[in-house]
Design an enzyme around this catalytic site. Sequence first.
Site, short mmCIF file in Angstrom:
data_model
loop_
_atom_site.label_atom_id
_atom_site.label_comp_id
_atom_site.label_asym_id
_atom_site.label_seq_id
_atom_site.Cartn_x
_atom_site.Cartn_y
_atom_site.Cartn_z
N TYR A 11 0.97 -1.30 -0.04
CA TYR A 11 -0.13 -0.01 -0.08
C TYR A 11 0.89 1.37 -0.12
O TYR A 11 1.59 1.47 1.02
CB TYR A 11 -0.89 -0.04 1.02
N LYS A 18 -1.57 -1.29 -3.91
CA LYS A 18 -2.74 -0.26 -3.70
C LYS A 18 -1.84 1.04 -4.10
O LYS A 18 -1.10 1.41 -2.86
CB LYS A 18 -3.44 -0.20 -2.60
#
Length: 288
Positions: free
Chosen positions: A132, A160
């Site tokens: 992320y 992400k």
Amino acid sequence: MFKGSIVALITPFKNNKLDEDSYISLIHYHLKNGTSGIVPAGTTGESPTLTHNEHERVIELCVKETKGKIPIIAGTGSNSTEEAISLTKYAEKIGANAALVVTPYYNKPTQEGLYEHFKVIAEEVDIPIIIYNVPSRTAVSITPETVARLYEIENIVAIKEASGSIDQTSHILSLCDITVLSGDDSLTLPIMSVGGKGVVSVVANILPQEVSEMVSSFLNGEIEKSRQLHNKLFPICRAMFIETNPISVKTAMKLLGRINGEMRLPLCKMSAEHEKQLQKTLEEYGLI
């Protein structure tokens, strides 16, 4: 497995305690409304202020209530590598399908430190790891070159990407075939246009069917339909960041009568001026 509209699920509170009944209700709401996966205990779930027991409990509830119908991607990141390992091991033990691991915040590690952090976590578990990248929150951005190095590790499968840069996604995909998921609702369609596979969505908390349809339309080659849905959703996407996430989405869900809107300090109630602005956006969309 990791594509489509994956909701970054909010964590409802009641009198500063985890509201399990409301949380379970939200999980089933997403099962009924086309959400492709759930991220419990992410930023939108107020992970920084969850106790360790609460953090583990929200992951457990998602796994238990979904019964394998959709993937559960547990938020298990930390600025302590050992803590991230512990949370990720718990997620694996309880039956989560993957772990979403944020770049360490506050420490500001080097690229080599980031590489070692994710490598060690991945080596400690068998479940897939999703990196992320959200530099606005963490004060550090993982470079495409580091992502490509990490993708050589078997169970690091996706990222992400919430840097706000389409160039970042393009650069990553020019170096490797890792799955890229948008971390910004307003950039989901642009990111998919250069090879992304979906979104970890804040807006899906309030419009799961619409976000899912926008993403699936694009992935199915219905580009014009997806563009139209993107344009319709865009004002809502922007409204979710009138104030710090998840203040806006929780306030929107309160206005829609779905939760009480309670947040945990240091997050606090939205200002009256911004709430009025948010309500107007919801009204113009037709939600109120």
